[in-house]
Design a protein around this motif. Structure first.
Motif, PDB file in Angstrom:
ATOM      1  N   TYR A  39       9.036   8.184  -7.533  1.00 48.05           N
ATOM      2  CA  TYR A  39       8.287   6.966  -8.018  1.00 48.05           C
ATOM      3  C   TYR A  39       6.810   6.736  -7.493  1.00 48.05           C
ATOM      4  O   TYR A  39       6.781   7.288  -6.491  1.00 48.05           O
ATOM      5  CB  TYR A  39       9.156   5.750  -7.693  1.00 48.05           C
ATOM      6  CG  TYR A  39      10.154   5.320  -8.542  1.00 48.05           C
ATOM      7  CD1 TYR A  39      10.026   4.270  -9.413  1.00 48.05           C
ATOM      8  CD2 TYR A  39      11.263   5.807  -8.654  1.00 48.05           C
ATOM      9  CE1 TYR A  39      10.874   3.830 -10.433  1.00 48.05           C
ATOM     10  CE2 TYR A  39      12.458   5.674  -9.471  1.00 48.05           C
ATOM     11  CZ  TYR A  39      12.180   4.454 -10.522  1.00 48.05           C
ATOM     12  OH  TYR A  39      12.769   4.205 -11.484  1.00 48.05           O
ATOM     13  N   ALA A  40       5.978   6.348  -8.101  1.00 48.14           N
ATOM     14  CA  ALA A  40       4.593   6.195  -7.689  1.00 48.14           C
ATOM     15  C   ALA A  40       4.233   4.490  -7.683  1.00 48.14           C
ATOM     16  O   ALA A  40       4.951   3.600  -8.381  1.00 48.14           O
ATOM     17  CB  ALA A  40       3.505   6.741  -8.601  1.00 48.14           C
ATOM     18  N   LEU A  41       3.630   4.126  -6.663  1.00 43.75           N
ATOM     19  CA  LEU A  41       3.233   2.664  -6.539  1.00 43.75           C
ATOM     20  C   LEU A  41       1.954   2.043  -6.920  1.00 43.75           C
ATOM     21  O   LEU A  41       0.847   2.983  -6.568  1.00 43.75           O
ATOM     22  CB  LEU A  41       3.466   2.378  -5.094  1.00 43.75           C
ATOM     23  CG  LEU A  41       2.895   1.258  -4.554  1.00 43.75           C
ATOM     24  CD1 LEU A  41       3.797  -0.089  -4.870  1.00 43.75           C
ATOM     25  CD2 LEU A  41       3.121   1.057  -2.963  1.00 43.75           C
ATOM     26  N   SER A  42       1.873   1.328  -7.583  1.00 48.90           N
ATOM     27  CA  SER A  42       0.559   0.477  -7.794  1.00 48.90           C
ATOM     28  C   SER A  42       0.579  -0.845  -7.441  1.00 48.90           C
ATOM     29  O   SER A  42       1.193  -1.652  -7.849  1.00 48.90           O
ATOM     30  CB  SER A  42       0.064   0.501  -9.462  1.00 48.90           C
ATOM     31  OG  SER A  42      -1.369  -0.041  -9.532  1.00 48.90           O
ATOM     32  N   GLY A  43      -0.047  -1.050  -6.220  1.00 51.40           N
ATOM     33  CA  GLY A  43       0.143  -2.410  -5.460  1.00 51.40           C
ATOM     34  C   GLY A  43      -0.642  -3.579  -5.728  1.00 51.40           C
ATOM     35  O   GLY A  43      -0.567  -4.498  -5.018  1.00 51.40           O
ATOM     36  N   GLY A  44      -1.659  -3.562  -6.682  1.00 47.25           N
ATOM     37  CA  GLY A  44      -2.650  -4.680  -6.951  1.00 47.25           C
ATOM     38  C   GLY A  44      -3.569  -4.650  -6.444  1.00 47.25           C
ATOM     39  O   GLY A  44      -4.498  -5.730  -5.849  1.00 47.25           O
ATOM     40  N   LEU A  45      -4.324  -3.442  -5.647  1.00 47.63           N
ATOM     41  CA  LEU A  45      -5.573  -3.391  -5.017  1.00 47.63           C
ATOM     42  C   LEU A  45      -6.649  -3.975  -5.702  1.00 47.63           C
ATOM     43  O   LEU A  45      -7.493  -4.536  -5.092  1.00 47.63           O
ATOM     44  CB  LEU A  45      -5.667  -1.880  -4.568  1.00 47.63           C
ATOM     45  CG  LEU A  45      -6.890  -1.548  -3.695  1.00 47.63           C
ATOM     46  CD1 LEU A  45      -6.648  -2.493  -2.381  1.00 47.63           C
ATOM     47  CD2 LEU A  45      -7.297  -0.202  -3.246  1.00 47.63           C
ATOM     48  N   ALA A  46      -6.875  -3.779  -6.771  1.00 45.15           N
ATOM     49  CA  ALA A  46      -7.967  -4.283  -7.651  1.00 45.15           C
ATOM     50  C   ALA A  46      -8.042  -5.872  -7.574  1.00 45.15           C
ATOM     51  O   ALA A  46      -9.172  -6.360  -7.039  1.00 45.15           O
ATOM     52  CB  ALA A  46      -7.786  -4.182  -9.263  1.00 45.15           C
ATOM     53  N   HIS A  68       0.830  -1.118   0.065  1.00 45.34           N
ATOM     54  CA  HIS A  68       0.004  -0.021   0.009  1.00 45.34           C
ATOM     55  C   HIS A  68       1.026   1.269  -0.145  1.00 45.34           C
ATOM     56  O   HIS A  68       0.343   2.384  -0.303  1.00 45.34           O
ATOM     57  CB  HIS A  68      -0.969   0.005   1.039  1.00 45.34           C
ATOM     58  CG  HIS A  68      -1.888   0.965   1.099  1.00 45.34           C
ATOM     59  ND1 HIS A  68      -1.699   2.198   1.698  1.00 45.34           N
ATOM     60  CD2 HIS A  68      -2.977   1.179   0.667  1.00 45.34           C
ATOM     61  CE1 HIS A  68      -2.692   3.287   1.416  1.00 45.34           C
ATOM     62  NE2 HIS A  68      -3.704   2.348   0.820  1.00 45.34           N
ATOM     63  N   SER A  69       2.022   1.020   0.567  1.00 43.35           N
ATOM     64  CA  SER A  69       2.870   2.358   0.419  1.00 43.35           C
ATOM     65  C   SER A  69       4.344   2.018   0.021  1.00 43.35           C
ATOM     66  O   SER A  69       4.774   0.804   0.232  1.00 43.35           O
ATOM     67  CB  SER A  69       2.752   3.141   1.944  1.00 43.35           C
ATOM     68  OG  SER A  69       3.739   2.471   2.860  1.00 43.35           O
ATOM     69  N   VAL A  70       5.233   2.921  -0.072  1.00 44.67           N
ATOM     70  CA  VAL A  70       6.722   2.695  -0.555  1.00 44.67           C
ATOM     71  C   VAL A  70       7.480   3.761   0.033  1.00 44.67           C
ATOM     72  O   VAL A  70       7.161   4.755   0.268  1.00 44.67           O
ATOM     73  CB  VAL A  70       6.928   2.602  -1.923  1.00 44.67           C
ATOM     74  CG1 VAL A  70       6.320   3.873  -2.732  1.00 44.67           C
ATOM     75  CG2 VAL A  70       8.199   2.060  -2.398  1.00 44.67           C
ATOM     76  N   ASP A  71       8.851   3.324   0.395  1.00 47.62           N
ATOM     77  CA  ASP A  71       9.893   4.378   0.696  1.00 47.62           C
ATOM     78  C   ASP A  71      11.048   3.764   0.133  1.00 47.62           C
ATOM     79  O   ASP A  71      11.094   2.750  -0.310  1.00 47.62           O
ATOM     80  CB  ASP A  71       9.933   4.640   2.140  1.00 47.62           C
ATOM     81  CG  ASP A  71      10.388   6.092   2.694  1.00 47.62           C
ATOM     82  OD1 ASP A  71      10.849   6.678   1.540  1.00 47.62           O
ATOM     83  OD2 ASP A  71      10.422   6.403   3.900  1.00 47.62           O
ATOM     84  N   TYR A  72      12.067   4.819  -0.006  1.00 42.64           N
ATOM     85  CA  TYR A  72      13.353   4.435  -0.525  1.00 42.64           C
ATOM     86  C   TYR A  72      14.327   4.451   0.365  1.00 42.64           C
ATOM     87  O   TYR A  72      14.208   5.451   1.201  1.00 42.64           O
ATOM     88  CB  TYR A  72      13.493   5.337  -1.503  1.00 42.64           C
ATOM     89  CG  TYR A  72      14.882   5.193  -2.409  1.00 42.64           C
ATOM     90  CD1 TYR A  72      14.953   4.101  -3.133  1.00 42.64           C
ATOM     91  CD2 TYR A  72      15.782   6.134  -2.380  1.00 42.64           C
ATOM     92  CE1 TYR A  72      16.286   3.745  -3.755  1.00 42.64           C
ATOM     93  CE2 TYR A  72      17.059   5.978  -3.150  1.00 42.64           C
ATOM     94  CZ  TYR A  72      17.393   4.626  -3.894  1.00 42.64           C
ATOM     95  OH  TYR A  72      18.368   4.638  -4.513  1.00 42.64           O
ATOM     96  N   ASP A  73      15.376   3.507   0.511  1.00 42.16           N
ATOM     97  CA  ASP A  73      16.352   3.545   1.450  1.00 42.16           C
ATOM     98  C   ASP A  73      17.642   3.681   0.526  1.00 42.16           C
ATOM     99  O   ASP A  73      18.079   3.006  -0.213  1.00 42.16           O
ATOM    100  CB  ASP A  73      16.599   2.205   2.016  1.00 42.16           C
ATOM    101  CG  ASP A  73      17.653   1.911   3.045  1.00 42.16           C
ATOM    102  OD1 ASP A  73      18.544   2.798   3.078  1.00 42.16           O
ATOM    103  OD2 ASP A  73      17.467   1.086   3.743  1.00 42.16           O
ATOM    104  N   SER A  99      -1.286   3.926  -4.798  1.00 36.68           N
ATOM    105  CA  SER A  99      -1.228   4.230  -3.327  1.00 36.68           C
ATOM    106  C   SER A  99      -0.336   4.675  -2.571  1.00 36.68           C
ATOM    107  O   SER A  99      -0.285   5.009  -1.350  1.00 36.68           O
ATOM    108  CB  SER A  99      -1.802   3.057  -2.757  1.00 36.68           C
ATOM    109  OG  SER A  99      -0.750   1.929  -2.844  1.00 36.68           O
ATOM    110  N   GLY A 100       0.693   5.194  -3.481  1.00 35.63           N
ATOM    111  CA  GLY A 100       2.043   5.820  -2.706  1.00 35.63           C
ATOM    112  C   GLY A 100       2.842   6.418  -3.646  1.00 35.63           C
ATOM    113  O   GLY A 100       2.932   6.050  -4.800  1.00 35.63           O
ATOM    114  N   VAL A 101       3.735   7.304  -3.137  1.00 35.22           N
ATOM    115  CA  VAL A 101       4.694   8.153  -3.820  1.00 35.22           C
ATOM    116  C   VAL A 101       6.110   8.217  -2.814  1.00 35.22           C
ATOM    117  O   VAL A 101       5.993   8.286  -1.772  1.00 35.22           O
ATOM    118  CB  VAL A 101       4.166   9.560  -4.254  1.00 35.22           C
ATOM    119  CG1 VAL A 101       3.878  10.316  -2.921  1.00 35.22           C
ATOM    120  CG2 VAL A 101       5.156  10.035  -5.363  1.00 35.22           C
ATOM    121  N   SER A 102       7.207   8.093  -3.441  1.00 37.74           N
ATOM    122  CA  SER A 102       8.369   7.956  -2.771  1.00 37.74           C
ATOM    123  C   SER A 102       9.626   8.419  -3.587  1.00 37.74           C
ATOM    124  O   SER A 102       9.495   8.563  -4.806  1.00 37.74           O
ATOM    125  CB  SER A 102       8.595   6.543  -2.741  1.00 37.74           C
ATOM    126  OG  SER A 102      10.234   6.356  -2.084  1.00 37.74           O
TER     127      SER A 102
END
Length: 353
Positions: A327-334, A60-65, A316-319
């Motif tokens: 980057y934007a995240l599409s995590g398969g919520l559908a 649902h969310s993402v961050d970058y290390d 669902s997220g941006v990082s």
């Protein structure tokens, strides 16, 4: 807009099958290049879409290390937190049975840890109907080993007898974390050792967006710590609220030149002190919108401009990403809403100008 959960699943499925038919800008699909300075010259550095190989992860969310050069994601379907390489390889970092669904993740590079919010939508593999919306916690983990430092139950901290759903968490330079609640107008403060308290309860943060048969009164959806010890909190309705952490009683609405596209799904702090915001496209069935929010007068007001769109279904997220990219995240919520497996998820570079 009022939609039932089943109707949302149909809308999301339609977006999924429509594919590039929703494209509103060629930037959403064109190859991305960042330019970096090497020995006095500007050199192109390609930034590419990452098709992550993580079946049933459903982040649902993402961050970058930046230390490892990898992204970090949670899972709505499992008790896991994973790393994602630029080649799409997904590796489990944390498998903590106390986690039901990981709503948000945040990398704290200074302390070499990952923070995560624990929730229960009733969508996880092991979730029982009786536990839905009864889980609200934040945990801290070592960013290399995945070892848990601490876990705090924020239901106990709130002590108000209400349901809580922790939408997001951010961290200040001193290590203090702040978590926001979708279902009540509550902001929690958590110190570096996991000791938590209520920072603020304020009707400015109350929810007004309903998703019938799923959630009602959705309010806070994302939070970012900004220089000056100010929290900027995004709400599902496209508004922003400014909360000074040292004087939370001075919280106030940010006057925007235009609302953020609803449902606001995520925020990224940019190097110049502005924000990148991304909508989900969940209720509209349209491409998600990427917007830049530039502060005026210490975030008492802000200018909002649209910079890009994301045609992947339900962002669902941006990082941050490598070399200053976003980057934007599409995590398969559908697939998750329809009870179907997925083959992985997508991290797509977007333009924030």
């Amino acid at each position: 807009m009022r939609l039932t959960l089943s109707a949302i699943a149909v809308v999301v499925a339609a977006v999924t099958t429509a594919g590039t038919a929703l494209t509103t800008t060629t930037a959403a699909h064109a190859p991305r290049h960042q330019h970096i300075r090497v020995s006095g010259d500007i050199q192109p550095c390609p930034v590419h879409t990452i098709d992550a190989k993580g079946p049933r992860v459903f982040p649902h969310s993402v961050d970058y290390d930046a230390r490892t050069g990898k992204f970090v994601v949670g899972s709505l379907a499992h008790s896991t937190i994973s790393t994602v390489g630029r080649d799409g390889t997904v590796r489990t970092l944390v498998d903590d049975k106390d986690l039901v669904s990981v709503q948000a993740v945040r990398v704290d590079s200074r302390r070499h840890r990952v923070l995560a919010t624990n929730v229960d939508y009733g969508l996880a593999d092991r979730s029982a109907p009786s536990t839905k919306l009864s889980v609200a916690g934040v945990a801290s983990y070592d960013a290399t080993t995945g070892r848990r430092h601490w876990y705090v139950d924020l239901n106990k901290v709130a002590d108000d007898g209400k349901q809580h759903l922790l939408a997001d968490v951010t961290v200040a330079p001193d290590g203090t974390a702040y978590a926001v609640d979708q279902l009540t107008p509550t902001v929690f403060r958590i110190d570096r050792h996991g000791r938590a308290s209520v920072l603020l309860r304020n009707d400015l943060l109350a929810g007004t967006v309903d998703i019938p048969d799923f959630l009602t009164g959705v309010g806070q959806t994302a939070v970012a710590w900004m220089p000056g010890d100010v929290l900027i909190i995004a709400k599902a309705d496209g508004s922003l609220v400014r909360v000074p952490t040292r004087h939370p009683e001075q919280a106030g609405a940010v006057r925007l030149s235009g609302k953020l596209a609803a449902l606001t799904a995520g925020l990224r702090v940019l190097p110049d002190g502005s924000l990148a915001a991304v909508s989900s496209g969940l209720l509209s069935g349209k491409a998600a919108v990427v917007q830049r929010v530039r502060p005026v007068d210490h975030w008492t007001s802000a200018a909002v401009t649209v910079t890009d769109t994301v045609t992947d279904p339900v962002t669902s997220g941006v990082s941050a990403g490598p070399r200053g990219s976003t980057y934007a995240l599409s995590g398969g919520l559908a697939a998750l809403l329809m009870g179907k497996p997925n083959d992985g998820f997508t991290l797509r570079p977007v333009t924030v100008k």
